[in-house]
Design a protein around this motif. Structure first.
Motif, mmCIF file in Angstrom:
data_model
loop_
_atom_site.group_PDB
_atom_site.id
_atom_site.type_symbol
_atom_site.label_atom_id
_atom_site.label_comp_id
_atom_site.label_asym_id
_atom_site.label_seq_id
_atom_site.Cartn_x
_atom_site.Cartn_y
_atom_site.Cartn_z
ATOM 1 N N VAL A 73 0.902 -1.172 0.094
ATOM 2 C CA VAL A 73 0.156 -0.011 0.032
ATOM 3 C C VAL A 73 0.875 1.222 -0.127
ATOM 4 C CG1 VAL A 73 -1.827 1.307 1.449
ATOM 5 C CG2 VAL A 73 -2.068 -1.251 1.139
ATOM 6 N N THR A 74 1.854 1.178 0.627
ATOM 7 C CA THR A 74 2.933 2.301 0.626
ATOM 8 C C THR A 74 3.527 2.738 -0.515
ATOM 9 O OG1 THR A 74 3.387 1.711 3.072
ATOM 10 C CG2 THR A 74 4.801 3.268 2.011
ATOM 11 N N ARG B 134 17.493 -3.428 -1.552
ATOM 12 C CA ARG B 134 19.016 -2.524 -1.459
ATOM 13 C C ARG B 134 18.719 -0.986 -1.145
ATOM 14 N NH1 ARG B 134 19.607 -5.301 -6.820
ATOM 15 N NH2 ARG B 134 20.712 -7.049 -6.308
ATOM 16 N N ASP B 135 17.524 -0.763 -1.671
ATOM 17 C CA ASP B 135 17.372 0.942 -1.208
ATOM 18 C C ASP B 135 16.711 1.089 0.011
ATOM 19 O OD1 ASP B 135 14.728 -0.151 -1.810
ATOM 20 O OD2 ASP B 135 14.471 1.267 -3.615
ATOM 21 N N ARG B 136 16.444 -0.068 0.963
ATOM 22 C CA ARG B 136 16.010 -0.023 2.231
ATOM 23 C C ARG B 136 14.455 0.539 2.292
ATOM 24 N NH1 ARG B 136 20.281 -2.616 2.270
ATOM 25 N NH2 ARG B 136 21.851 -2.445 3.985
ATOM 26 N N GLN B 137 13.824 0.359 1.258
ATOM 27 C CA GLN B 137 12.376 1.137 1.451
ATOM 28 C C GLN B 137 11.295 0.413 2.236
ATOM 29 O OE1 GLN B 137 11.417 1.671 -2.876
ATOM 30 N NE2 GLN B 137 11.464 4.111 -2.400
ATOM 31 N N LEU B 138 11.713 -0.968 2.080
ATOM 32 C CA LEU B 138 10.634 -2.098 2.885
ATOM 33 C C LEU B 138 10.915 -2.110 4.097
ATOM 34 C CD1 LEU B 138 10.690 -4.749 0.130
ATOM 35 C CD2 LEU B 138 8.995 -2.847 0.638
ATOM 36 N N ARG B 139 10.212 -1.906 5.394
ATOM 37 C CA ARG B 139 10.318 -1.986 6.683
ATOM 38 C C ARG B 139 9.591 -3.604 7.083
ATOM 39 N NH1 ARG B 139 11.661 2.102 4.685
ATOM 40 N NH2 ARG B 139 12.029 4.420 5.786
ATOM 41 N N LEU B 140 10.245 -3.802 8.263
ATOM 42 C CA LEU B 140 9.640 -5.060 9.036
ATOM 43 C C LEU B 140 8.024 -4.702 9.393
ATOM 44 C CD1 LEU B 140 12.694 -6.018 11.074
ATOM 45 C CD2 LEU B 140 12.088 -6.763 8.847
ATOM 46 N N GLU B 141 7.373 -5.948 9.143
ATOM 47 C CA GLU B 141 5.845 -5.858 9.705
ATOM 48 C C GLU B 141 5.202 -4.904 8.561
ATOM 49 O OE1 GLU B 141 4.880 -7.895 11.921
ATOM 50 O OE2 GLU B 141 6.906 -8.480 12.365
ATOM 51 N N MET B 142 5.509 -4.669 7.389
ATOM 52 C CA MET B 142 4.526 -3.970 6.478
ATOM 53 C C MET B 142 3.675 -4.892 5.784
ATOM 54 S SD MET B 142 7.025 -1.573 4.231
ATOM 55 C CE MET B 142 5.922 -0.475 3.503
ATOM 56 N N PHE B 143 2.438 -4.676 5.641
ATOM 57 C CA PHE B 143 1.535 -5.355 4.617
ATOM 58 C C PHE B 143 1.712 -5.355 3.302
ATOM 59 C CE2 PHE B 143 -0.495 -5.526 9.101
ATOM 60 C CZ PHE B 143 -0.674 -6.893 9.409
ATOM 61 N N GLY B 144 1.557 -6.495 2.676
ATOM 62 C CA GLY B 144 1.501 -6.468 1.235
ATOM 63 C C GLY B 144 0.610 -7.393 0.706
ATOM 64 N N ALA B 145 0.477 -7.376 -0.630
ATOM 65 C CA ALA B 145 -0.157 -8.571 -1.417
ATOM 66 C C ALA B 145 0.801 -9.308 -2.280
ATOM 67 C CB ALA B 145 -1.243 -7.982 -2.441
ATOM 68 N N ARG C 199 4.472 0.600 -7.214
ATOM 69 C CA ARG C 199 5.719 -0.088 -7.667
ATOM 70 C C ARG C 199 5.555 -1.856 -7.126
ATOM 71 N NH1 ARG C 199 11.649 0.421 -4.643
ATOM 72 N NH2 ARG C 199 12.399 -1.379 -5.839
ATOM 73 N N THR C 200 6.112 -2.464 -8.175
ATOM 74 C CA THR C 200 5.968 -3.871 -7.815
ATOM 75 C C THR C 200 7.191 -4.586 -7.434
ATOM 76 O OG1 THR C 200 3.924 -4.332 -9.244
ATOM 77 C CG2 THR C 200 5.177 -6.230 -8.587
ATOM 78 N N PHE C 201 7.439 -5.163 -6.386
ATOM 79 C CA PHE C 201 8.787 -5.798 -6.043
ATOM 80 C C PHE C 201 8.741 -7.378 -6.324
ATOM 81 C CE2 PHE C 201 7.934 -2.187 -3.100
ATOM 82 C CZ PHE C 201 9.052 -1.660 -2.904
#
Length: 164
Positions: free
Chosen positions: A34-35, A68-79, A39-41
């Motif tokens: 959602v953040t 690598r760019d450290r955008q993802l954080r622990l405990e984030m929700f995704g699909a 973008r799709t990882f």
């Protein structure tokens, strides 16, 4: 103090039992958050749990994602989307076809031009006004989508008349 290397993160997805046969270690996965709506990882499946959750009938699947760019954080929700070469084909019906009769999910299947048969069904995913039927309906069977409430009312009226 907790020290973590966030150069790659694990995304844990719940996969339904009926889909586990199409999920393999090494398979690619697409993850959206959602953040970051535009973008799709991408990641790879590194583990498929051997145990099912008895309540949800799902197994945990671990997807490793480069960060690598450290955008993802622990405990984030995704699909998580797991594209496969082996698509699963199941019937889907409009939600308007679905009725509750005696506390059970029910549809009315057309047997002849003006005849319908009550059928209990088990449901899967819902999306955009449609619901997946995982049991009780075969592909190609015709269900009433507009007059199902009328058919339910007629069925209940006939049941009440038989009891009196």
């Amino acid at each position: 103090i907790t020290i973590a290397n966030l150069g790659s993160v694990w995304v844990i997805a719940s996969v339904y039992e009926r889909d586990l046969g199409r999920v393999k270690i090494g398979q690619t996965a697409e993850i959206s958050f959602v953040t970051f709506p535009a973008r799709t990882f991408s990641g790879r499946i590194t583990q498929v749990a051997q145990r099912l959750d008895p309540e949800t009938r799902t197994a945990k699947v671990r997807v490793e994602v480069e960060n690598r760019d450290r955008q993802l954080r622990l405990e984030m929700f995704g699909a998580v989307r797991l594209p496969t070469q082996d698509p699963r084909v199941v019937p889907a019906i409009p939600e308007t076809a679905l009725q509750q009769v005696d506390g059970k999910n029910t549809v009315f299947v057309q047997t002849k031009a003006q005849e319908f048969q009550r059928r209990e069904v088990m449901l899967g995913h819902r999306a955009d006004g449609w619901v997946e039927v995982t049991h009780g309906l075969e592909p190609g069977e015709r269900v009433d989508t507009q007059g199902s409430f009328y058919l339910k009312s007629t069925l209940l009226k006939e049941t009440l008349q038989e009891e009196h």
